[in-house]
Design a protein around this motif. Structure first.
Motif, mmCIF file in Angstrom:
data_model
loop_
_atom_site.group_PDB
_atom_site.id
_atom_site.type_symbol
_atom_site.label_atom_id
_atom_site.label_comp_id
_atom_site.label_asym_id
_atom_site.label_seq_id
_atom_site.Cartn_x
_atom_site.Cartn_y
_atom_site.Cartn_z
ATOM 1 N N ALA A 122 0.817 -1.220 0.000
ATOM 2 C CA ALA A 122 0.000 0.000 0.000
ATOM 3 C C ALA A 122 0.850 1.269 0.000
ATOM 4 O O ALA A 122 0.299 2.374 0.081
ATOM 5 N N ASP A 123 2.166 1.115 -0.101
ATOM 6 C CA ASP A 123 3.098 2.253 -0.036
ATOM 7 C C ASP A 123 2.968 3.034 1.267
ATOM 8 O O ASP A 123 3.252 4.233 1.326
ATOM 9 N N ALA A 124 2.513 2.350 2.314
ATOM 10 C CA ALA A 124 2.394 3.000 3.614
ATOM 11 C C ALA A 124 3.737 3.090 4.330
ATOM 12 O O ALA A 124 3.932 3.950 5.188
ATOM 13 N N VAL A 125 4.655 2.172 3.993
ATOM 14 C CA VAL A 125 6.015 2.223 4.520
ATOM 15 C C VAL A 125 6.983 1.908 3.394
ATOM 16 O O VAL A 125 6.653 1.173 2.451
ATOM 17 N N ASP A 126 8.164 2.479 3.484
ATOM 18 C CA ASP A 126 9.199 2.221 2.496
ATOM 19 C C ASP A 126 9.917 0.916 2.842
ATOM 20 O O ASP A 126 10.273 0.703 4.006
ATOM 21 N N PRO A 127 10.139 0.037 1.865
ATOM 22 C CA PRO A 127 10.849 -1.221 2.157
ATOM 23 C C PRO A 127 12.214 -1.005 2.807
ATOM 24 O O PRO A 127 12.686 -1.875 3.549
ATOM 25 N N SER A 128 12.837 0.157 2.544
ATOM 26 C CA SER A 128 14.142 0.425 3.144
ATOM 27 C C SER A 128 14.057 0.451 4.666
ATOM 28 O O SER A 128 15.016 0.082 5.361
ATOM 29 N N LEU A 129 12.894 0.883 5.214
ATOM 30 C CA LEU A 129 12.716 0.881 6.667
ATOM 31 C C LEU A 129 12.829 -0.534 7.205
ATOM 32 O O LEU A 129 13.494 -0.781 8.215
ATOM 33 N N LEU A 130 12.189 -1.478 6.513
ATOM 34 C CA LEU A 130 12.223 -2.863 6.960
ATOM 35 C C LEU A 130 13.622 -3.451 6.825
ATOM 36 O O LEU A 130 14.108 -4.140 7.733
ATOM 37 N N HIS A 131 14.274 -3.179 5.690
ATOM 38 C CA HIS A 131 15.627 -3.705 5.472
ATOM 39 C C HIS A 131 16.596 -3.172 6.526
ATOM 40 O O HIS A 131 17.370 -3.933 7.115
ATOM 41 N N ALA A 163 24.066 -19.269 11.267
ATOM 42 C CA ALA A 163 23.818 -19.480 9.838
ATOM 43 C C ALA A 163 22.332 -19.682 9.567
ATOM 44 O O ALA A 163 21.781 -19.149 8.588
ATOM 45 N N TYR A 164 21.665 -20.424 10.432
ATOM 46 C CA TYR A 164 20.229 -20.656 10.282
ATOM 47 C C TYR A 164 19.465 -19.350 10.427
ATOM 48 O O TYR A 164 18.527 -19.068 9.665
ATOM 49 N N ALA A 165 19.864 -18.528 11.409
ATOM 50 C CA ALA A 165 19.203 -17.240 11.620
ATOM 51 C C ALA A 165 19.357 -16.336 10.407
ATOM 52 O O ALA A 165 18.403 -15.658 9.987
ATOM 53 N N ALA A 166 20.556 -16.312 9.822
ATOM 54 C CA ALA A 166 20.796 -15.479 8.641
ATOM 55 C C ALA A 166 19.937 -15.950 7.471
ATOM 56 O O ALA A 166 19.375 -15.140 6.716
ATOM 57 N N GLU A 167 19.806 -17.255 7.335
ATOM 58 C CA GLU A 167 18.983 -17.813 6.259
ATOM 59 C C GLU A 167 17.515 -17.426 6.444
ATOM 60 O O GLU A 167 16.830 -17.034 5.484
ATOM 61 N N LYS A 168 17.026 -17.534 7.688
ATOM 62 C CA LYS A 168 15.637 -17.173 7.959
ATOM 63 C C LYS A 168 15.391 -15.687 7.704
ATOM 64 O O LYS A 168 14.345 -15.305 7.167
ATOM 65 N N HIS A 169 16.336 -14.852 8.095
ATOM 66 C CA HIS A 169 16.196 -13.407 7.883
ATOM 67 C C HIS A 169 16.058 -13.092 6.397
ATOM 68 O O HIS A 169 15.151 -12.366 5.980
ATOM 69 N N ALA A 170 16.944 -13.650 5.576
ATOM 70 C CA ALA A 170 16.903 -13.386 4.138
ATOM 71 C C ALA A 170 15.606 -13.901 3.520
ATOM 72 O O ALA A 170 14.983 -13.229 2.680
ATOM 73 N N GLU A 171 15.191 -15.085 3.938
ATOM 74 C CA GLU A 171 13.977 -15.691 3.401
ATOM 75 C C GLU A 171 12.745 -14.864 3.742
ATOM 76 O O GLU A 171 11.905 -14.579 2.870
ATOM 77 N N ARG A 172 12.609 -14.466 5.006
ATOM 78 C CA ARG A 172 11.437 -13.695 5.428
ATOM 79 C C ARG A 172 11.373 -12.353 4.711
ATOM 80 O O ARG A 172 10.310 -11.917 4.274
ATOM 81 N N MET A 173 12.514 -11.657 4.614
ATOM 82 C CA MET A 173 12.520 -10.345 3.984
ATOM 83 C C MET A 173 12.129 -10.436 2.515
ATOM 84 O O MET A 173 11.373 -9.600 2.004
ATOM 85 N N ASN A 174 12.611 -11.438 1.810
ATOM 86 C CA ASN A 174 12.256 -11.594 0.404
ATOM 87 C C ASN A 174 10.755 -11.819 0.248
ATOM 88 O O ASN A 174 10.113 -11.244 -0.648
ATOM 89 N N GLN A 175 10.171 -12.630 1.119
ATOM 90 C CA GLN A 175 8.736 -12.911 1.028
ATOM 91 C C GLN A 175 7.889 -11.679 1.324
ATOM 92 O O GLN A 175 6.763 -11.563 0.834
ATOM 93 N N ILE A 176 8.429 -10.745 2.089
ATOM 94 C CA ILE A 176 7.682 -9.539 2.452
ATOM 95 C C ILE A 176 7.794 -8.455 1.387
ATOM 96 O O ILE A 176 6.787 -7.864 0.966
ATOM 97 N N VAL A 177 8.999 -8.146 0.929
ATOM 98 C CA VAL A 177 9.193 -6.974 0.074
ATOM 99 C C VAL A 177 9.107 -7.280 -1.412
ATOM 100 O O VAL A 177 8.901 -6.356 -2.218
ATOM 101 N N ASP A 178 9.227 -8.536 -1.824
ATOM 102 C CA ASP A 178 9.118 -8.900 -3.235
ATOM 103 C C ASP A 178 7.646 -9.081 -3.582
ATOM 104 O O ASP A 178 6.980 -9.983 -3.059
#
Length: 296
Positions: A224-233, A265-280
């Motif tokens: 909805a463009d209510a927040v900029d993805p850069s804030l989340l990243h 390593a698992y935490a880093a993988e989860k972080h990347a996965e979650r962020m991609n699912q949200i902002v893509d």
């Protein structure tokens, strides 16, 4: 901020309502989990393994108590009935998780300490926690409480990033993975602890719903463009560093089972996965069944 000003009543097709129904259908009681085998087997751990287990359980128990207390502001500001239905189940489930860890400590850990002739320990003792862990939960509490005075899209995004995405979606899920992998009977040198594994499986299933709810809320704010993805990243990147430091307190590299490096390593993988699912925009948040499946 209003979620559903133009709609009243329950929407059975809403994702929040489906999460609510999933919670109702998967009800469990922490008092019904059999801990008798764990009592016998934990008593046989060597001193280092026993200390690592206590530290891990203390981190989880304190975390569950903290998130139980910290969720209330979100329940106050949400005005969509389906969201409210879901959050009531989440509050209830966080309380059950806190009870499970209390019960495990008082029934299993204290019994092992008694057999060893040690003084009974307190899972809330500050020595179990490092600075990164403390800061992570202090920031989570502040982000949630800010909603009561400044309920804006940006502050909701910060609250979801702290609570659902980081504390539950990365820190907790990483810890559950580590404990279940270490004590499911597949790790040489470590006993199978069926009560602990069952409790973690139940909790992990609950938190799959919690994570999915927060991810969908964040994805909707971005769409909805209510927040900029850069804030989340930027925010989750900063929080991910605290997670990396916090999980280092859960054990030592020389311990049997999953090591702090594996957890990081698992935490880093989860972080990347979650962020991609949200902002893509082309990526989907996993459905409720995928989020609550425990086959990772």
């Amino acid at each position: 901020m209003t979620d559903a000003a133009d709609r009243t009543g329950i929407d059975e097709d809403a994702s929040s309502f489906r999460y609510y129904r999933n919670a109702v259908e998967r009800h469990w009681d922490p008092a019904e989990i059999d801990l008798s085998a764990d009592v016998e087997r934990v008593a046989d751990l060597d001193a280092d393994a026993f200390d690592s287990l206590r530290r891990t359980l203390a981190l989880f128990g304190a975390g569950e108590e903290a998130v139980t207390e910290d969720l209330s502001p979100l329940a106050v500001v949400l005005d969509d009935v389906d969201d409210q239905l879901f959050v009531t189940t989440q509050l209830y489930e966080e309380a059950k998780h806190a009870e499970f860890f209390h019960r495990y400590w008082t029934r299993v850990i204290h019994a092992a300490e008694d057999r060893r002739g040690e003084a009974r320990s307190d899972p809330r003792d500050a020595s179990w926690f490092n600075d990164a862990y403390d800061e992570l939960f202090e920031r989570n509490e502040a982000a949630m409480e800010r909603l009561l005075t400044e309920d804006t899209p940006e502050n909701r995004a910060r609250a979801y990033c702290h609570y659902h995405l980081t504390v539950e979606g990365i820190l907790a899920q990483t810890g559950y993975y580590g404990v279940q992998s270490s004590f499911d009977g597949s790790t040489p040198g470590l006993p199978e602890l069926p009560g602990l594994v069952e409790g973690f499986s139940r909790i992990r299933s609950d938190e799959g719903r919690h994570v999915g709810f927060g991810m969908r809320k964040l994805k909707a704010l971005v769409a909805a463009d209510a927040v900029d993805p850069s804030l989340l990243h930027d925010l989750t990147g900063e929080l991910a560093m605290l997670v990396q430091d916090a999980v280092s307190a859960a054990g030592r590299e020389e311990d049997e089972g999953v090591t702090p490096a594996d957890l990081a390593a698992y935490a880093a993988e989860k972080h990347a996965e979650r962020m991609n699912q949200i902002v893509d925009a082309t990526a989907d948040v996993p459905d409720v069944e995928a989020l609550t499946r425990l086959d990772e």
